[in-house]
Design a protein around this motif. Structure first.
Motif, PDB file in Angstrom:
ATOM      1  N   THR A 124      20.548  47.417   6.120  1.00  0.00           N
ATOM      2  CA  THR A 124      20.797  46.032   6.531  1.00  0.00           C
ATOM      3  C   THR A 124      19.494  45.364   6.928  1.00  0.00           C
ATOM      4  O   THR A 124      18.775  45.867   7.796  1.00  0.00           O
ATOM      5  CB  THR A 124      21.767  45.995   7.735  1.00  0.00           C
ATOM      6  OG1 THR A 124      22.948  46.713   7.394  1.00  0.00           O
ATOM      7  CG2 THR A 124      22.129  44.567   8.102  1.00  0.00           C
ATOM      8  N   ARG A 155      32.139  32.647  16.300  1.00  0.00           N
ATOM      9  CA  ARG A 155      33.571  32.689  15.954  1.00  0.00           C
ATOM     10  C   ARG A 155      34.376  33.248  17.121  1.00  0.00           C
ATOM     11  O   ARG A 155      35.430  32.737  17.479  1.00  0.00           O
ATOM     12  CB  ARG A 155      33.822  33.572  14.728  1.00  0.00           C
ATOM     13  CG  ARG A 155      33.658  32.880  13.395  1.00  0.00           C
ATOM     14  CD  ARG A 155      34.264  33.700  12.254  1.00  0.00           C
ATOM     15  NE  ARG A 155      33.742  35.062  12.198  1.00  0.00           N
ATOM     16  CZ  ARG A 155      32.653  35.423  11.528  1.00  0.00           C
ATOM     17  NH1 ARG A 155      31.959  34.543  10.836  1.00  0.00           N
ATOM     18  NH2 ARG A 155      32.266  36.680  11.538  1.00  0.00           N
ATOM     19  N   GLY A 156      33.873  34.338  17.705  1.00  0.00           N
ATOM     20  CA  GLY A 156      34.584  34.948  18.835  1.00  0.00           C
ATOM     21  C   GLY A 156      34.682  33.991  20.013  1.00  0.00           C
ATOM     22  O   GLY A 156      35.680  33.943  20.723  1.00  0.00           O
ATOM     23  N   LEU A 157      33.615  33.222  20.199  1.00  0.00           N
ATOM     24  CA  LEU A 157      33.560  32.285  21.327  1.00  0.00           C
ATOM     25  C   LEU A 157      34.471  31.092  21.102  1.00  0.00           C
ATOM     26  O   LEU A 157      35.150  30.623  22.021  1.00  0.00           O
ATOM     27  CB  LEU A 157      32.107  31.810  21.497  1.00  0.00           C
ATOM     28  CG  LEU A 157      31.813  30.893  22.685  1.00  0.00           C
ATOM     29  CD1 LEU A 157      32.055  31.618  23.998  1.00  0.00           C
ATOM     30  CD2 LEU A 157      30.390  30.360  22.613  1.00  0.00           C
ATOM     31  N   ASN A 207      21.868  44.392  22.989  1.00  0.00           N
ATOM     32  CA  ASN A 207      21.103  45.473  23.618  1.00  0.00           C
ATOM     33  C   ASN A 207      21.467  46.840  23.047  1.00  0.00           C
ATOM     34  O   ASN A 207      20.691  47.783  23.160  1.00  0.00           O
ATOM     35  CB  ASN A 207      21.277  45.441  25.136  1.00  0.00           C
ATOM     36  CG  ASN A 207      20.478  44.316  25.772  1.00  0.00           C
ATOM     37  OD1 ASN A 207      19.369  44.015  25.336  1.00  0.00           O
ATOM     38  ND2 ASN A 207      21.035  43.679  26.793  1.00  0.00           N
ATOM     39  N   TRP A 208      22.664  46.954  22.464  1.00  0.00           N
ATOM     40  CA  TRP A 208      23.089  48.232  21.873  1.00  0.00           C
ATOM     41  C   TRP A 208      22.386  48.523  20.543  1.00  0.00           C
ATOM     42  O   TRP A 208      22.403  49.649  20.051  1.00  0.00           O
ATOM     43  CB  TRP A 208      24.616  48.220  21.664  1.00  0.00           C
ATOM     44  CG  TRP A 208      25.205  49.587  21.547  1.00  0.00           C
ATOM     45  CD1 TRP A 208      25.779  50.149  20.436  1.00  0.00           C
ATOM     46  CD2 TRP A 208      25.297  50.589  22.573  1.00  0.00           C
ATOM     47  NE1 TRP A 208      26.218  51.425  20.713  1.00  0.00           N
ATOM     48  CE2 TRP A 208      25.927  51.718  22.015  1.00  0.00           C
ATOM     49  CE3 TRP A 208      24.904  50.629  23.909  1.00  0.00           C
ATOM     50  CZ2 TRP A 208      26.166  52.872  22.742  1.00  0.00           C
ATOM     51  CZ3 TRP A 208      25.136  51.781  24.636  1.00  0.00           C
ATOM     52  CH2 TRP A 208      25.761  52.874  24.057  1.00  0.00           C
ATOM     53  N   PHE A 222      29.352  35.891  14.065  1.00  0.00           N
ATOM     54  CA  PHE A 222      30.426  36.659  14.713  1.00  0.00           C
ATOM     55  C   PHE A 222      30.607  36.187  16.156  1.00  0.00           C
ATOM     56  O   PHE A 222      31.715  35.941  16.624  1.00  0.00           O
ATOM     57  CB  PHE A 222      30.066  38.151  14.684  1.00  0.00           C
ATOM     58  CG  PHE A 222      30.951  39.036  15.526  1.00  0.00           C
ATOM     59  CD1 PHE A 222      32.159  39.504  15.025  1.00  0.00           C
ATOM     60  CD2 PHE A 222      30.573  39.396  16.817  1.00  0.00           C
ATOM     61  CE1 PHE A 222      32.982  40.320  15.806  1.00  0.00           C
ATOM     62  CE2 PHE A 222      31.395  40.206  17.599  1.00  0.00           C
ATOM     63  CZ  PHE A 222      32.596  40.672  17.086  1.00  0.00           C
ATOM     64  N   PHE A 223      29.485  36.025  16.859  1.00  0.00           N
ATOM     65  CA  PHE A 223      29.577  35.605  18.258  1.00  0.00           C
ATOM     66  C   PHE A 223      30.191  34.212  18.387  1.00  0.00           C
ATOM     67  O   PHE A 223      31.085  33.998  19.206  1.00  0.00           O
ATOM     68  CB  PHE A 223      28.203  35.640  18.946  1.00  0.00           C
ATOM     69  CG  PHE A 223      28.287  35.155  20.361  1.00  0.00           C
ATOM     70  CD1 PHE A 223      28.850  35.942  21.349  1.00  0.00           C
ATOM     71  CD2 PHE A 223      27.859  33.881  20.701  1.00  0.00           C
ATOM     72  CE1 PHE A 223      28.984  35.477  22.647  1.00  0.00           C
ATOM     73  CE2 PHE A 223      27.991  33.407  21.996  1.00  0.00           C
ATOM     74  CZ  PHE A 223      28.545  34.216  22.980  1.00  0.00           C
ATOM     75  N   GLY A 254      36.316  30.431  17.850  1.00  0.00           N
ATOM     76  CA  GLY A 254      37.315  30.495  16.774  1.00  0.00           C
ATOM     77  C   GLY A 254      36.796  29.953  15.456  1.00  0.00           C
ATOM     78  O   GLY A 254      37.507  29.930  14.479  1.00  0.00           O
ATOM     79  N   PHE A 312      28.234  38.706  28.567  1.00  0.00           N
ATOM     80  CA  PHE A 312      28.047  40.160  28.581  1.00  0.00           C
ATOM     81  C   PHE A 312      28.433  40.800  27.241  1.00  0.00           C
ATOM     82  O   PHE A 312      27.856  41.818  26.850  1.00  0.00           O
ATOM     83  CB  PHE A 312      28.821  40.795  29.738  1.00  0.00           C
ATOM     84  CG  PHE A 312      28.141  40.623  31.068  1.00  0.00           C
ATOM     85  CD1 PHE A 312      26.898  41.203  31.303  1.00  0.00           C
ATOM     86  CD2 PHE A 312      28.721  39.891  32.098  1.00  0.00           C
ATOM     87  CE1 PHE A 312      26.260  41.058  32.531  1.00  0.00           C
ATOM     88  CE2 PHE A 312      28.090  39.731  33.335  1.00  0.00           C
ATOM     89  CZ  PHE A 312      26.847  40.329  33.543  1.00  0.00           C
ATOM     90  N   ALA A 313      29.409  40.201  26.564  1.00  0.00           N
ATOM     91  CA  ALA A 313      29.744  40.709  25.221  1.00  0.00           C
ATOM     92  C   ALA A 313      28.524  40.545  24.312  1.00  0.00           C
ATOM     93  O   ALA A 313      28.142  41.467  23.577  1.00  0.00           O
ATOM     94  CB  ALA A 313      30.942  39.960  24.643  1.00  0.00           C
ATOM     95  N   LEU A 322      21.510  40.874   9.583  1.00  0.00           N
ATOM     96  CA  LEU A 322      22.073  41.272  10.875  1.00  0.00           C
ATOM     97  C   LEU A 322      22.155  40.067  11.805  1.00  0.00           C
ATOM     98  O   LEU A 322      23.186  39.803  12.428  1.00  0.00           O
ATOM     99  CB  LEU A 322      21.167  42.331  11.510  1.00  0.00           C
ATOM    100  CG  LEU A 322      21.475  42.650  12.977  1.00  0.00           C
ATOM    101  CD1 LEU A 322      22.672  43.572  13.079  1.00  0.00           C
ATOM    102  CD2 LEU A 322      20.274  43.276  13.682  1.00  0.00           C
ATOM    103  N   TYR A 369      25.580  38.502  13.222  1.00  0.00           N
ATOM    104  CA  TYR A 369      25.880  38.606  14.643  1.00  0.00           C
ATOM    105  C   TYR A 369      26.018  37.235  15.300  1.00  0.00           C
ATOM    106  O   TYR A 369      26.893  37.030  16.136  1.00  0.00           O
ATOM    107  CB  TYR A 369      24.821  39.454  15.351  1.00  0.00           C
ATOM    108  CG  TYR A 369      25.214  40.920  15.427  1.00  0.00           C
ATOM    109  CD1 TYR A 369      26.015  41.492  14.437  1.00  0.00           C
ATOM    110  CD2 TYR A 369      24.809  41.724  16.484  1.00  0.00           C
ATOM    111  CE1 TYR A 369      26.392  42.819  14.505  1.00  0.00           C
ATOM    112  CE2 TYR A 369      25.189  43.066  16.555  1.00  0.00           C
ATOM    113  CZ  TYR A 369      25.980  43.607  15.567  1.00  0.00           C
ATOM    114  OH  TYR A 369      26.361  44.924  15.646  1.00  0.00           O
ATOM    115  N   GLY A 387      25.754  42.956  25.271  1.00  0.00           N
ATOM    116  CA  GLY A 387      26.123  44.305  24.836  1.00  0.00           C
ATOM    117  C   GLY A 387      25.842  44.508  23.352  1.00  0.00           C
ATOM    118  O   GLY A 387      25.194  45.474  22.953  1.00  0.00           O
ATOM    119  N   MET A 388      26.319  43.554  22.537  1.00  0.00           N
ATOM    120  CA  MET A 388      26.084  43.636  21.084  1.00  0.00           C
ATOM    121  C   MET A 388      24.599  43.774  20.774  1.00  0.00           C
ATOM    122  O   MET A 388      24.190  44.556  19.932  1.00  0.00           O
ATOM    123  CB  MET A 388      26.539  42.346  20.394  1.00  0.00           C
ATOM    124  CG  MET A 388      28.003  42.124  20.275  1.00  0.00           C
ATOM    125  SD  MET A 388      28.355  40.366  19.838  1.00  0.00           S
ATOM    126  CE  MET A 388      27.396  40.132  18.330  1.00  0.00           C
TER     127      MET A 388
END
Lengths: 201, 201
Positions: A177, A192-194, A165-166, A189-190, A196, A158-159, A182, A186, A162-163
């Motif tokens: 950009t 890394r967030g998932l 669809n927004w 970023f995803f 590390g 969902f994160a 982009l 993205y 959200g990123m």
């Protein structure tokens, strides 16, 4: 069969024009007369094609999900590696959202409060299938990378949605950009967030 | 002054009820008569308070931004450390979005295609101020952590806003994920995506 194909194309043309009018006037503010006029049909002719205004909204959303299938999921289905498959899904989904051609359809697809009852359930079922597809890919990526997952696949899915669809709220394809920047930023970023760390592209 | 305060409260009450009706019927589908009836005013009385339907939508969105200021930004303004300030802003913003009380206002706030001209510009200016606040915090966090930033602050800010603002589409406060789990998972996910590691809470 040629007839079925033509009729499907006609329905898609109607959906595309209806999306523009719903986008401009809102679902409740747009009349079937407005849509018939824009499509170049009589009101009776429009009803013949789509049955009802509710049904038209449903067909439009269903078409939005078809576009997702045809332009994103079909292209990645042969990819075996889950990381690469997820990365390509992210790239395809971003491309779909920022593509001006489909903007109105994808926006209306997500404003589905106007759709009620069984038709709403059908659309939500298709959306849920896509969410499960993303969740499963994320779970596979987590498993492949070993160790304890840093967050549940559903929250990560969902994160991500959200990123992406927004984007319609702010991203301008002609802005500073580039889409390729982009997309790369993205996806990295995803991941890394998932996990590390950024996997190799 | 008491009168100004009462009048502000009355306007907020009207905005809250109008948000529910716009949420249910769409902006174009809801009439001033519907809203007047729900508020318990005559149509003339409603126009006396809000001027016009456009103005009412503007006041409602402005109220949505006031809620963000009052419940999120005011609470973090004394925090000096940028990481902690950003983390608390994330927590506060998530809390605002998942709070049932404000759901309708925050949803209508983001569907601002119905607002036109100067009023739309004013709301977009307030939204942009908030985005700049987030971007600046992100840039400070990146600077504090040293090294080359992994992505531009503006892309990170919009990724964050997307993750959070999309919550209304799926998060159920009574569902399997507790708000505290969600908040922690999302804040950690964001900081990892931003910097490649989770800062201490």
């Amino acid at each position: 069969m040629a007839q079925a194909g033509e009729s499907k194309q006609k329905l898609r043309d109607i959906c595309r024009i209806a999306a523009r009018i719903f986008y401009e006037k809102g679902y409740d503010g747009a009349s079937m007369q407005d849509i018939a006029k824009a499509v170049g049909l009589t009101k009776a002719g429009l009803y013949h094609h789509v049955g009802s205004k509710d049904r038209l909204l449903f067909e439009l959303m269903n078409y939005g999900m078809d576009i997702l299938d045809e332009t994103v999921l079909q292209k990645v289905k042969e990819i075996a590696d889950p990381r690469e498959k997820l990365r390509q899904t992210i790239i395809g989904h971003i491309d779909l959202i920022v593509r001006a051609r489909d903007l109105e359809i994808t926006v209306i697809l997500h404003e589905n409060r106007s759709l009620k009852g069984a038709l709403r359930k059908k659309i939500n079922l298709r959306k849920r299938e896509y969410i499960h597809y993303i969740e499963n890919l994320i779970a596979q990526v987590q498993e492949q990378s070993g160790g304890k997952p840093l967050l549940p696949p559903s929250l990560a899915a969902f994160a991500l949605l959200g990123m992406i669809n927004w984007l319609y709220q702010w991203f301008q394809p002609e802005g500073p950009t580039k889409q390729s920047e982009l997309t790369e930023a993205y996806a990295d970023f995803f991941f890394r967030g998932l996990m590390g760390s950024t996997p190799p592209a």
